[in-house]
Design an enzyme around this catalytic site. Structure first.
Site, mmCIF file in Angstrom:
data_model
loop_
_atom_site.group_PDB
_atom_site.id
_atom_site.type_symbol
_atom_site.label_atom_id
_atom_site.label_comp_id
_atom_site.label_asym_id
_atom_site.label_seq_id
_atom_site.Cartn_x
_atom_site.Cartn_y
_atom_site.Cartn_z
ATOM 1 N N ILE A 69 6.720 8.815 4.872
ATOM 2 C CA ILE A 69 7.402 8.078 3.806
ATOM 3 C C ILE A 69 6.384 7.762 2.718
ATOM 4 O O ILE A 69 5.397 7.063 2.960
ATOM 5 C CB ILE A 69 8.045 6.786 4.330
ATOM 6 C CG1 ILE A 69 9.031 7.105 5.456
ATOM 7 C CG2 ILE A 69 8.754 6.040 3.201
ATOM 8 C CD1 ILE A 69 9.629 5.875 6.111
ATOM 9 N N LEU A 70 6.580 8.262 1.542
ATOM 10 C CA LEU A 70 5.605 8.185 0.468
ATOM 11 C C LEU A 70 5.174 6.744 0.184
ATOM 12 O O LEU A 70 6.019 5.873 -0.056
ATOM 13 C CB LEU A 70 6.184 8.818 -0.804
ATOM 14 C CG LEU A 70 5.263 8.862 -2.030
ATOM 15 C CD1 LEU A 70 4.047 9.728 -1.736
ATOM 16 C CD2 LEU A 70 6.021 9.383 -3.237
ATOM 17 N N ASP A 71 3.852 6.515 0.200
ATOM 18 C CA ASP A 71 3.250 5.223 -0.159
ATOM 19 C C ASP A 71 3.784 4.062 0.672
ATOM 20 O O ASP A 71 3.805 2.924 0.199
ATOM 21 C CB ASP A 71 3.451 4.925 -1.653
ATOM 22 C CG ASP A 71 2.699 5.906 -2.544
ATOM 23 O OD1 ASP A 71 1.660 6.415 -2.103
ATOM 24 O OD2 ASP A 71 3.156 6.162 -3.669
ATOM 25 N N ASP A 72 4.229 4.337 1.892
ATOM 26 C CA ASP A 72 4.815 3.280 2.715
ATOM 27 C C ASP A 72 4.132 3.173 4.074
ATOM 28 O O ASP A 72 4.693 2.627 5.014
ATOM 29 C CB ASP A 72 6.318 3.548 2.905
ATOM 30 C CG ASP A 72 7.066 2.314 3.388
ATOM 31 O OD1 ASP A 72 6.680 1.199 2.983
ATOM 32 O OD2 ASP A 72 8.017 2.464 4.183
#
Length: 286
Positions: free
Chosen positions: A228-231
């Site tokens: 999950i992008l940037d998470d």
């Protein structure tokens, strides 16, 4: 302490009575001199997390027999654990695009011994940072990435990383999104850095839009990369205040300073085996 031949054990397991005693008594059985120990209990998750480092001089259990000897305790308490040796330097690859400030900082800290690792290669999708790599004598590989060749590009990257026996990947302002397959190959072994305007100012030119909005704080965040992008689990964050006197270039300059500091801290803590990640967050041991 860093000059000693030592081992570091990281543990997470369900919390229960007697865990510290069980671990300490096990080490004492083999004449361990404990150099540092830190622990944390998460009452919400009912988890026990611990980092313990001990001197291997006089330690009577050969480390190639450690896993078998420790297994009964680990199984009894349902532990997840890993042990590392100070004599083996982690091997770290750096990914970078065009922005060089984080790369410059990492290579400087590496050159003066602040980051205790080996850097066998740097991978980029641009030529811009080649001179920095060559100055430090590190092989620099340019692999162009487009929407049409992403799978092929990542296969090339994997081959280089496997050949170099890489333990950790640091995204020093690498402006490409890694695929889920890539991330799954290196769980909690890819560290990224970005500004802390998310989710309010995502996408292109976040500093310009933050300036237009009149924000009073800017920051940077380092985290482990997940699908999950940037998470992913956050490792470190830092902020600084700005005022109406600061223009966009001031914000960008202050942001670069924060990014360098926050990324170097995250990398150093990972290299020193001070991080335990669980439930999409981290514990950073002192």
């Amino acid at each position: 302490m860093s000059n000693r031949h030592s081992a570091t054990l990281l543990i997470s397991c369900p919390d229960s009575h007697g865990l510290v005693a069980a671990i300490a008594n096990f080490l004492l059985t083999y004449n361990a001199n404990i150099l540092h120990a830190d622990q944390h209990q998460d009452p919400v998750e009912n988890l026990f997390l611990m980092r313990v480092q001990w001197d291997l001089n006089g330690f009577t259990l050969p480390m190639d027999s450690f896993a078998a000897a420790f297994a009964p305790i680990a199984e009894k308490h349902n532990m997840q654990w890993q042990v590392s040796l100070s004599v083996r330097k982690p091997r770290m690859a750096i990914f970078v695009s065009k922005y060089e400030h984080c790369l410059v900082d990492l290579l400087h800290r590496y050159s003066i011994g602040e980051l205790d690792c080996d850097i066998p290669l740097i991978i980029s999708n641009h030529e811009d940072c080649r001179r920095l790599a060559e100055f430090h004598g590190i092989p620099y590989h340019v692999i162009a990435v487009t929407k049409d060749n992403k799978a092929e590009a990542e296969a090339h990257q994997w081959a280089l990383l496997e050949e170099a026996d890489v333990d950790l990947i640091v995204l020093a302002r690498y402006m490409q999104v890694l695929s889920q397959k890539f991330v799954e190959r290196y769980p909690h072994r890819v560290i990224n850095i970005h500004h802390s305007f998310l989710p309010a100012f995502d996408g292109a030119k976040p500093y310009h839009r933050a300036f237009a909005r009149g924000v009073k704080l800017i920051g940077a965040t380092s985290h482990y990369v997940t699908e999950i992008l940037d998470d992913g689990p956050i490792i470190e964050q830092e902020v600084t205040r700005i005022s109406h006197r600061d223009d966009v270039e001031d914000l960008i300059q202050k942001g670069r300073d924060l990014e360098r500091i926050v990324l170097s801290r995250a990398v150093r803590w990972h290299l020193e085996n001070r991080i335990l990640a669980y439930n999409n967050k981290t514990v950073i041991f002192d």
